[in-house]
Design a protein around this motif. Sequence first.
Motif, short mmCIF file in Angstrom:
data_model
loop_
_atom_site.label_atom_id
_atom_site.label_comp_id
_atom_site.label_asym_id
_atom_site.label_seq_id
_atom_site.Cartn_x
_atom_site.Cartn_y
_atom_site.Cartn_z
N MET A 133 0.82 -1.21 0.00
CA MET A 133 0.00 0.00 0.00
C MET A 133 0.86 1.27 0.00
SD MET A 133 -3.01 -1.34 0.02
CE MET A 133 -4.15 -0.06 0.50
N ILE A 134 2.09 1.19 0.51
CA ILE A 134 3.01 2.32 0.55
C ILE A 134 4.14 2.00 -0.41
CG2 ILE A 134 4.58 3.66 2.02
CD1 ILE A 134 2.80 2.89 4.41
N SER A 135 4.43 2.91 -1.32
CA SER A 135 5.48 2.65 -2.31
C SER A 135 6.82 2.41 -1.62
CB SER A 135 5.60 3.82 -3.30
OG SER A 135 6.25 4.92 -2.68
N THR A 136 7.69 1.70 -2.29
CA THR A 136 9.01 1.41 -1.75
C THR A 136 9.77 2.71 -1.50
OG1 THR A 136 9.00 -0.68 -2.95
CG2 THR A 136 11.13 0.08 -2.11
N LEU A 137 9.69 3.65 -2.42
CA LEU A 137 10.38 4.93 -2.26
C LEU A 137 9.85 5.69 -1.03
CD1 LEU A 137 12.40 7.04 -3.23
CD2 LEU A 137 10.63 7.91 -4.78
N GLU A 138 8.55 5.71 -0.86
CA GLU A 138 7.97 6.39 0.30
C GLU A 138 8.38 5.69 1.60
OE1 GLU A 138 6.10 9.39 2.31
OE2 GLU A 138 6.60 9.29 0.17
N ALA A 139 8.42 4.36 1.57
CA ALA A 139 8.84 3.59 2.75
C ALA A 139 10.29 3.94 3.11
CB ALA A 139 8.68 2.10 2.49
N TYR A 140 11.16 4.02 2.09
CA TYR A 140 12.56 4.43 2.32
C TYR A 140 12.61 5.78 3.02
CZ TYR A 140 15.71 1.32 -0.35
OH TYR A 140 16.48 0.29 -0.78
N LYS A 141 11.81 6.73 2.53
CA LYS A 141 11.82 8.08 3.10
C LYS A 141 11.36 8.07 4.56
CE LYS A 141 10.91 10.47 -1.26
NZ LYS A 141 9.91 11.24 -2.03
N ILE A 142 10.29 7.35 4.83
CA ILE A 142 9.76 7.28 6.19
C ILE A 142 10.79 6.68 7.14
CG2 ILE A 142 8.05 6.11 7.65
CD1 ILE A 142 6.11 6.34 5.18
N VAL A 143 11.35 5.54 6.76
CA VAL A 143 12.32 4.86 7.63
C VAL A 143 13.60 5.68 7.76
CG1 VAL A 143 13.72 2.77 7.93
CG2 VAL A 143 11.33 2.58 7.16
N SER A 144 14.06 6.28 6.68
CA SER A 144 15.27 7.12 6.73
C SER A 144 15.11 8.26 7.71
CB SER A 144 15.58 7.68 5.35
OG SER A 144 15.93 6.67 4.45
N ASN A 145 13.96 8.91 7.68
CA ASN A 145 13.72 10.03 8.61
C ASN A 145 13.74 9.57 10.06
OD1 ASN A 145 13.54 12.05 6.65
ND2 ASN A 145 11.36 11.72 6.34
N ILE A 146 13.15 8.42 10.33
CA ILE A 146 13.14 7.88 11.70
C ILE A 146 14.56 7.53 12.13
CG2 ILE A 146 12.38 5.99 13.18
CD1 ILE A 146 9.81 5.89 11.42
N LEU A 147 15.31 6.86 11.25
CA LEU A 147 16.69 6.48 11.60
C LEU A 147 17.55 7.71 11.88
CD1 LEU A 147 17.48 3.58 9.11
CD2 LEU A 147 16.87 3.41 11.53
N ALA A 148 17.41 8.74 11.06
CA ALA A 148 18.21 9.95 11.24
C ALA A 148 17.85 10.66 12.54
CB ALA A 148 18.03 10.88 10.04
N SER A 149 16.56 10.76 12.83
CA SER A 149 16.15 11.52 14.01
C SER A 149 16.30 10.74 15.31
CB SER A 149 14.71 12.01 13.86
OG SER A 149 13.80 10.93 13.85
N ASP A 150 16.00 9.44 15.30
CA ASP A 150 15.99 8.67 16.54
C ASP A 150 17.28 7.89 16.82
OD1 ASP A 150 13.43 9.63 16.62
OD2 ASP A 150 12.45 7.69 16.48
N PHE A 151 18.05 7.60 15.77
CA PHE A 151 19.24 6.76 15.94
C PHE A 151 20.52 7.42 15.44
CE2 PHE A 151 15.66 3.90 15.92
CZ PHE A 151 15.97 3.00 16.93
N GLY A 152 20.42 8.58 14.85
CA GLY A 152 21.59 9.24 14.30
C GLY A 152 22.03 8.64 12.97
N GLY A 153 21.25 7.69 12.44
CA GLY A 153 21.56 7.09 11.14
C GLY A 153 21.35 5.59 11.14
N GLY A 154 21.63 4.99 10.01
CA GLY A 154 21.48 3.56 9.81
C GLY A 154 21.69 3.24 8.35
N THR A 155 21.42 2.03 7.97
CA THR A 155 21.58 1.61 6.58
C THR A 155 20.32 0.87 6.16
OG1 THR A 155 23.97 1.35 6.92
CG2 THR A 155 23.02 0.27 4.98
N ILE A 156 19.85 1.16 4.93
CA ILE A 156 18.65 0.52 4.42
C ILE A 156 18.96 -0.10 3.06
CG2 ILE A 156 16.23 0.82 3.77
CD1 ILE A 156 16.25 3.43 5.36
N TYR A 157 18.53 -1.34 2.89
CA TYR A 157 18.64 -2.04 1.61
C TYR A 157 17.24 -2.45 1.17
CZ TYR A 157 23.38 -3.15 3.37
OH TYR A 157 24.64 -3.10 3.90
N GLU A 158 17.04 -2.52 -0.13
CA GLU A 158 15.80 -3.12 -0.64
C GLU A 158 16.07 -4.60 -0.87
OE1 GLU A 158 12.86 -2.95 -4.50
OE2 GLU A 158 14.04 -1.18 -4.02
#
Length: 103
Positions: free
Chosen positions: A20-45
């Motif tokens: 229901m949520i595009s892969t690109l939108e999912a990347y954006k959502i998760v990236s924002n959470i990782l940056a704000s709550d964890f200081g970063g991370g890595t995401i792969y499709e």
Amino acid sequence: MIKKFTLYLGLNDKDTKVQMISTLEAYKIVSNILASDFGGGTIYEAQGIYKHDDGTIVFEKTLRIEILFAEREQVRNLVEQLKKMFNQESVAVQEETIDSDLW
């Protein structure tokens, strides 16, 4: 020695069984959470594959999310947040103790 958490977030909605949520939108959502709550991370499709109880084979776009320098409770809170946001029954979590440092 530090903890490394790897999360596997399937993108198919648990109720409709489709993405229901595009892969690109999912990347954006998760990236924002990782940056704000964890200081970063890595995401792969990734491409998830599993079998339903009725025998149906499902192929599902999946985000593989790697997080270093985090506490278990912090990751547990993230998982609960992701489950709600993406309407997931579960998120697979792998926890490892690794030898890693920033140089």
